[in-house]
Write a protein that holds these residues in place. Structure first.
Motif, short mmCIF file in Angstrom:
data_model
loop_
_atom_site.label_atom_id
_atom_site.label_comp_id
_atom_site.label_asym_id
_atom_site.label_seq_id
_atom_site.Cartn_x
_atom_site.Cartn_y
_atom_site.Cartn_z
N GLU A 420 -32.26 88.25 45.93
CA GLU A 420 -33.58 88.19 45.32
C GLU A 420 -34.03 89.54 44.76
O GLU A 420 -34.60 89.62 43.67
CB GLU A 420 -34.60 87.69 46.35
CG GLU A 420 -36.02 87.58 45.87
CD GLU A 420 -36.27 86.42 44.93
OE1 GLU A 420 -37.33 86.41 44.27
OE2 GLU A 420 -35.41 85.50 44.85
N ILE A 421 -33.80 90.64 45.52
CA ILE A 421 -34.35 91.94 45.11
C ILE A 421 -33.29 92.89 44.56
O ILE A 421 -33.64 93.96 44.03
CB ILE A 421 -35.12 92.62 46.26
CG1 ILE A 421 -34.17 93.03 47.40
CG2 ILE A 421 -36.22 91.70 46.77
CD1 ILE A 421 -34.87 93.82 48.52
N GLY A 422 -32.01 92.54 44.71
CA GLY A 422 -30.95 93.38 44.19
C GLY A 422 -30.35 94.29 45.25
O GLY A 422 -31.00 94.65 46.23
N THR A 423 -29.09 94.67 45.05
CA THR A 423 -28.35 95.44 46.04
C THR A 423 -28.97 96.81 46.28
O THR A 423 -29.07 97.28 47.41
CB THR A 423 -26.89 95.59 45.59
OG1 THR A 423 -26.31 94.28 45.46
CG2 THR A 423 -26.08 96.39 46.60
N GLU A 424 -29.41 97.49 45.22
CA GLU A 424 -29.95 98.84 45.37
C GLU A 424 -31.24 98.83 46.17
O GLU A 424 -31.43 99.63 47.10
CB GLU A 424 -30.18 99.44 43.97
CG GLU A 424 -30.52 100.94 43.99
CD GLU A 424 -32.00 101.21 44.20
OE1 GLU A 424 -32.34 102.30 44.73
OE2 GLU A 424 -32.82 100.33 43.86
N ALA A 425 -32.16 97.92 45.86
CA ALA A 425 -33.42 97.83 46.60
C ALA A 425 -33.17 97.40 48.05
O ALA A 425 -33.82 97.90 48.98
CB ALA A 425 -34.36 96.84 45.92
N PHE A 426 -32.21 96.51 48.25
CA PHE A 426 -31.89 96.07 49.61
C PHE A 426 -31.39 97.25 50.44
O PHE A 426 -31.78 97.42 51.60
CB PHE A 426 -30.84 94.95 49.57
CG PHE A 426 -30.48 94.41 50.93
CD1 PHE A 426 -31.29 93.48 51.55
CD2 PHE A 426 -29.34 94.84 51.58
CE1 PHE A 426 -30.96 92.98 52.81
CE2 PHE A 426 -28.99 94.34 52.83
CZ PHE A 426 -29.81 93.42 53.45
#
Length: 496
Positions: A420-426
């Protein structure tokens, strides 16, 4: 760290002096049993106690050399009163109490359910720092599945999760009240005693030896660990010189070495994921016992010997289980759940890094594992509730709280969040989470709020469906994934 205690306030001291002569009779008095208390945890309503905050535990244990006989024990508790108290409750069962003092003055005590109810000679005022000392036994016998002491082939270890520390020592037995620990363990000199934290002294008395350990970080009672046995302590260095110490049966020293030497590399791998290791030491305790589980006791994870000796377990699987318990040092130990309904944050994250390690090191597909979890998710929710609102454990079988929905069913929530939020944000979320709440407790609401902050948008609806709904919502990026009917899941083999 040493705890500097304020002296007993003069007014309390004067009142105590008047009452102390009568206090022996007070202790022996037949008191009506007040009801057991609790802090309102929906899954364990009688666990923990209101009115005070434990600052430190000092446990003095004397092992007789036979693991079927009670240990003599003295538990000292430094606490801060958060309310006016005419009496206070401690969680304690499966031991015999012979004396209780509050600030060195004898106190009355009685049992109520699994509570020890203490009535001090002088009422306690909010804001006072107090010392409670309980002289008692600690009985290692009883059903193995109730937790507490674990009898091993050569001595004892502990497995206190979720609510069994008070089968070993009087405590405020809930992870919401973390404290510093000192352990003093006296045992026959032929044996070795090890506990959480770092060594702080060893005194030989001839036939017996007293070992002292202290933690440098606060710890939940469920994470306490004491190992007594015919053991060898193996030392090596981890990242940035971190002391790594493993505890194994002396007879198994060479047999276990191929597994033990993996830990520094696993520590480095976890630090690349989420940041610096949060404690003063780490290691593996390999117990000669058939527990049916492994356990993330703080700084010294408990493993059953069979995990490393069963030829049917492939190496990648054992490695990933070692990483699961290691990941808990960040998720569950350093950042502890405020209530047991927040358990998904512990087990979901540990299962996540277990799966990620298996993917990176052994080519075991994370996506494939999560697709299988998605297929089973509706059934898991039907059997045990959704991840953040689990059903209470079965009466008399508290370990039933640890259902598939809190393992891969909760790792699935993290997979959906990354989608949902993307790998970098996770990745930023994970690092912020363990840094912001280090040495503390946190809730599901804390996690969802931080996720929304980092994502830069409102994730309320996303988390409502993924954490609390009876049915598993559609997987972002995988609209073709389907969940099987609950009846089919109940007959399938559980993952892990």
């Amino acid at each position: 760290m040493p705890l500097v205690r304020n002296p007993l306030p003069r007014a309390r001291w004067l009142r105590a002096a008047v009452l102390v002569a009568a206090s022996t009779g007070l202790v022996a008095a037949a008191l009506p049993a007040p009801p057991p208390l609790g802090i309102g945890d929906p899954l364990f309503p009688h666990l923990g106690n209101p009115g005070y905050d434990v600052l430190a535990y000092d446990l003095d244990l004397t092992y007789p050399g036979v693991n079927t006989k009670p240990l003599a024990a003295v538990t000292r508790i430094d606490a801060l009163a958060t309310a006016d108290l005419e009496r206070l409750n401690l969680d304690f069962t499966h031991g015999t109490v012979s004396a209780v003092t509050v600030d060195d003055i004898p106190a009355a005590y009685t049992g109520s359910g699994e509570d020890l109810v203490v009535t001090p000679a002088v009422p306690i005022d909010a804001g006072e720092q107090i010392e409670i000392t309980v002289t008692h036994t600690s009985d290692p016998t009883g059903p193995a599945d109730t937790g507490g002491w674990v009898r091993t082939g050569d001595g004892l270890a502990m497995a206190n999760q979720a609510d069994a520390a008070h089968r070993v020592f009087p405590s405020n037995d809930h992870p919401a009240d973390k404290a510093y620990f000192t352990f003093r363990i006296t045992a026959p000199s032929a044996l070795t005693a090890v506990a959480n934290g770092l060594p702080a002294g060893r005194v030989d008395h001839g036939a017996t030896t007293t070992w002292t350990y202290r933690t440098r970080h606060p710890m939940a009672t469920e994470l306490a660990q004491v190992s007594i046995g015919s053991s060898t302590v193996v030392h090596r260095a981890g990242p940035r010189g971190l002391p790594v110490r493993d505890v194994v049966r002396t007879a198994d020293r060479e047999l276990m070495e191929p597994w033990l030497r993996k830990t520094p590399g696993q520590l480095e791998w976890m630090e690349r994921q989420v940041g610096p290791y949060p404690f003063e030491t780490y290691g593996v305790l390999v117990a000669d016992a058939d527990t049916g589980f492994e356990l993330e006791t703080q700084t010294l994870s408990l493993f059953e010997r069979g995990l490393f000796t069963e030829p049917g377990y492939p190496e990648w699987y054992v490695d990933s289980i070692m990483v699961h318990e290691l990941a808990h040092q960040w998720f569950g130990d350093s950042v502890s759940p405020r209530t047991w309904s927040d358990l998904w944050l512990n087990e979901g994250h540990a299962s996540w890094y277990e799966a990620l390690y298996a993917e990176e090191k052994a080519g075991k597909s994370m996506e494939r594992r999560m697709k299988a979890a998605y297929a089973a998710s509706d059934g898991w929710r039907a059997d045990g509730g959704p991840p953040a609102a689990p059903e209470p454990p079965s009466p008399g079988h508290k370990i039933s709280l640890f259902r598939p929905v809190v393992y891969d069913g909760s790792a699935l929530v993290l997979y959906a969040l990354r989608q949902e939020i993307g790998t970098e944000a996770f990745g930023r979320l994970e690092r912020r989470w363990v840094a912001d709440h280090r040495d503390s407790t946190a809730t599901t609401a804390d996690f969802t709020a931080l996720a929304g902050e980092i994502a830069g948008r409102d994730l309320t609806a996303f988390f409502r469906d993924w954490l609390y709904a009876a049915k598993t919502p559609p997987m972002p990026g995988h609209p073709d994934w389907r969940s099987r009917p609950a009846e089919a899941v109940r007959t399938a083999v559980k993952p892990g």
